[in-house]
Design a protein around this motif. Structure first.
Motif, PDB file in Angstrom:
ATOM      1  N   GLU A  15     -39.780 -57.926  17.876  1.00  0.00           N
ATOM      2  CA  GLU A  15     -39.881 -58.679  16.619  1.00  0.00           C
ATOM      3  C   GLU A  15     -39.332 -57.858  15.452  1.00  0.00           C
ATOM      4  O   GLU A  15     -38.669 -58.389  14.564  1.00  0.00           O
ATOM      5  CB  GLU A  15     -41.331 -59.088  16.345  1.00  0.00           C
ATOM      6  CG  GLU A  15     -41.848 -60.156  17.282  1.00  0.00           C
ATOM      7  CD  GLU A  15     -43.327 -60.455  17.050  1.00  0.00           C
ATOM      8  OE1 GLU A  15     -43.869 -60.080  15.991  1.00  0.00           O
ATOM      9  OE2 GLU A  15     -43.920 -61.062  17.947  1.00  0.00           O
ATOM     10  N   ASP A  16     -39.626 -56.565  15.471  1.00  0.00           N
ATOM     11  CA  ASP A  16     -39.100 -55.684  14.423  1.00  0.00           C
ATOM     12  C   ASP A  16     -37.578 -55.597  14.504  1.00  0.00           C
ATOM     13  O   ASP A  16     -36.903 -55.521  13.477  1.00  0.00           O
ATOM     14  CB  ASP A  16     -39.709 -54.284  14.536  1.00  0.00           C
ATOM     15  CG  ASP A  16     -41.178 -54.240  14.129  1.00  0.00           C
ATOM     16  OD1 ASP A  16     -41.647 -55.218  13.500  1.00  0.00           O
ATOM     17  OD2 ASP A  16     -41.835 -53.237  14.447  1.00  0.00           O
ATOM     18  N   THR A  17     -37.049 -55.618  15.723  1.00  0.00           N
ATOM     19  CA  THR A  17     -35.595 -55.580  15.899  1.00  0.00           C
ATOM     20  C   THR A  17     -34.953 -56.806  15.263  1.00  0.00           C
ATOM     21  O   THR A  17     -33.963 -56.696  14.536  1.00  0.00           O
ATOM     22  CB  THR A  17     -35.225 -55.499  17.395  1.00  0.00           C
ATOM     23  OG1 THR A  17     -35.835 -54.346  17.963  1.00  0.00           O
ATOM     24  CG2 THR A  17     -33.721 -55.429  17.584  1.00  0.00           C
ATOM     25  N   ALA A  18     -35.532 -57.977  15.520  1.00  0.00           N
ATOM     26  CA  ALA A  18     -34.997 -59.216  14.946  1.00  0.00           C
ATOM     27  C   ALA A  18     -35.066 -59.187  13.418  1.00  0.00           C
ATOM     28  O   ALA A  18     -34.121 -59.608  12.739  1.00  0.00           O
ATOM     29  CB  ALA A  18     -35.756 -60.422  15.492  1.00  0.00           C
ATOM     30  N   LYS A  19     -36.166 -58.672  12.870  1.00  0.00           N
ATOM     31  CA  LYS A  19     -36.298 -58.569  11.408  1.00  0.00           C
ATOM     32  C   LYS A  19     -35.247 -57.623  10.844  1.00  0.00           C
ATOM     33  O   LYS A  19     -34.643 -57.899   9.811  1.00  0.00           O
ATOM     34  CB  LYS A  19     -37.696 -58.062  11.020  1.00  0.00           C
ATOM     35  CG  LYS A  19     -38.791 -59.064  11.188  1.00  0.00           C
ATOM     36  CD  LYS A  19     -40.119 -58.429  10.776  1.00  0.00           C
ATOM     37  CE  LYS A  19     -41.289 -59.308  11.110  1.00  0.00           C
ATOM     38  NZ  LYS A  19     -42.569 -58.651  10.803  1.00  0.00           N
ATOM     39  N   LEU A  20     -35.035 -56.499  11.509  1.00  0.00           N
ATOM     40  CA  LEU A  20     -34.051 -55.516  11.048  1.00  0.00           C
ATOM     41  C   LEU A  20     -32.641 -56.098  11.093  1.00  0.00           C
ATOM     42  O   LEU A  20     -31.869 -55.943  10.139  1.00  0.00           O
ATOM     43  CB  LEU A  20     -34.134 -54.233  11.883  1.00  0.00           C
ATOM     44  CG  LEU A  20     -33.179 -53.113  11.492  1.00  0.00           C
ATOM     45  CD1 LEU A  20     -33.376 -52.687  10.037  1.00  0.00           C
ATOM     46  CD2 LEU A  20     -33.361 -51.913  12.428  1.00  0.00           C
ATOM     47  N   ILE A  21     -32.327 -56.806  12.167  1.00  0.00           N
ATOM     48  CA  ILE A  21     -31.008 -57.449  12.267  1.00  0.00           C
ATOM     49  C   ILE A  21     -30.835 -58.449  11.130  1.00  0.00           C
ATOM     50  O   ILE A  21     -29.795 -58.490  10.477  1.00  0.00           O
ATOM     51  CB  ILE A  21     -30.830 -58.119  13.645  1.00  0.00           C
ATOM     52  CG1 ILE A  21     -30.706 -57.043  14.730  1.00  0.00           C
ATOM     53  CG2 ILE A  21     -29.600 -59.039  13.647  1.00  0.00           C
ATOM     54  CD1 ILE A  21     -30.797 -57.588  16.149  1.00  0.00           C
ATOM     55  N   GLY A  22     -31.857 -59.250  10.866  1.00  0.00           N
ATOM     56  CA  GLY A  22     -31.796 -60.216   9.768  1.00  0.00           C
ATOM     57  C   GLY A  22     -31.590 -59.539   8.426  1.00  0.00           C
ATOM     58  O   GLY A  22     -30.775 -59.985   7.608  1.00  0.00           O
ATOM     59  N   PHE A  23     -32.312 -58.446   8.202  1.00  0.00           N
ATOM     60  CA  PHE A  23     -32.190 -57.706   6.948  1.00  0.00           C
ATOM     61  C   PHE A  23     -30.769 -57.147   6.787  1.00  0.00           C
ATOM     62  O   PHE A  23     -30.165 -57.259   5.712  1.00  0.00           O
ATOM     63  CB  PHE A  23     -33.221 -56.573   6.909  1.00  0.00           C
ATOM     64  CG  PHE A  23     -33.058 -55.656   5.738  1.00  0.00           C
ATOM     65  CD1 PHE A  23     -33.456 -56.051   4.464  1.00  0.00           C
ATOM     66  CD2 PHE A  23     -32.477 -54.404   5.889  1.00  0.00           C
ATOM     67  CE1 PHE A  23     -33.292 -55.206   3.371  1.00  0.00           C
ATOM     68  CE2 PHE A  23     -32.309 -53.554   4.806  1.00  0.00           C
ATOM     69  CZ  PHE A  23     -32.718 -53.951   3.541  1.00  0.00           C
ATOM     70  N   ILE A  24     -30.244 -56.555   7.840  1.00  0.00           N
ATOM     71  CA  ILE A  24     -28.896 -55.975   7.775  1.00  0.00           C
ATOM     72  C   ILE A  24     -27.848 -57.065   7.553  1.00  0.00           C
ATOM     73  O   ILE A  24     -26.939 -56.901   6.724  1.00  0.00           O
ATOM     74  CB  ILE A  24     -28.597 -55.138   9.037  1.00  0.00           C
ATOM     75  CG1 ILE A  24     -29.473 -53.875   9.025  1.00  0.00           C
ATOM     76  CG2 ILE A  24     -27.116 -54.774   9.123  1.00  0.00           C
ATOM     77  CD1 ILE A  24     -29.427 -53.066  10.312  1.00  0.00           C
ATOM     78  N   LYS A  25     -27.980 -58.188   8.249  1.00  0.00           N
ATOM     79  CA  LYS A  25     -27.033 -59.295   8.054  1.00  0.00           C
ATOM     80  C   LYS A  25     -27.101 -59.827   6.622  1.00  0.00           C
ATOM     81  O   LYS A  25     -26.078 -60.089   6.001  1.00  0.00           O
ATOM     82  CB  LYS A  25     -27.319 -60.423   9.053  1.00  0.00           C
ATOM     83  CG  LYS A  25     -26.817 -60.134  10.444  1.00  0.00           C
ATOM     84  CD  LYS A  25     -27.065 -61.329  11.357  1.00  0.00           C
ATOM     85  CE  LYS A  25     -26.473 -61.084  12.715  1.00  0.00           C
ATOM     86  NZ  LYS A  25     -26.682 -62.243  13.618  1.00  0.00           N
TER      87      LYS A  25
END
Length: 153
Positions: free
Chosen positions: A132-142
């Motif tokens: 879940e943290d990975t998905a949040k981080l990807i969203g933040f970076i995008k």
């Protein structure tokens, strides 16, 4: 080819178009052309020279007892291609680049990028434990990337 090294290669080609040089001469002349703001290192210049040799844009002067480099037709064509796509004189751009690199703004920007890089690496380390943290981080970076793209339009 790395963009940095590409700019270095162009500078070397410009120098060799003026006259044949060995590596140390290239380093000293690059420093002179920057008004002393850039100190060329062997670790930057010699790999660029090697790549130019491999790309057959330069060659070694056969009659010299030192490793003296000369520009070839392919190198001249590369300079002409660059000149056709850019405005302004190359050495003016060279000096401007080093003036910027030494400015307070560039130094502050580099520090901010280094801090950003450190924080992203920490976030990646933490995200490895939780998808879940990975998905949040990807969203933040995008999201951040898209914002930068909008700012640069």
């Amino acid at each position: 080819m790395k963009k940095r090294r590409g700019f270095m290669q162009l500078a070397i080609l410009h120098l060799l178009k003026e006259e044949s040089m060995h590596g140390y001469q290239v380093m000293k002349e690059l420093e002179n052309r920057s008004g002393g703001l850039y100190s060329a290192s062997a670790g930057t210049v010699y790999p660029a020279l090697q790549e130019l040799l491999e790309q057959e844009m330069i060659d070694l002067e056969p009659t010299s007892n030192k490793k003296t480099y000369v520009i070839k037709e392919k190198g001249i064509e590369r300079l002409e291609d660059f000149a056709g796509r850019r405005e302004g004189e190359f050495w003016e751009k060279w000096k401007e680049r080093w003036i910027w690199q030494n400015s307070k703004e560039a130094i502050a920007l580099k520090a901010a990028i280094e801090q950003w890089d450190a924080e992203v690496r920490k976030a990646i380390k933490q995200a490895r434990r939780n998808p879940e943290d990975t998905a949040k981080l990807i969203g933040f970076i995008k999201e951040t990337t898209e914002r930068l793209q909008r700012e640069n339009e």
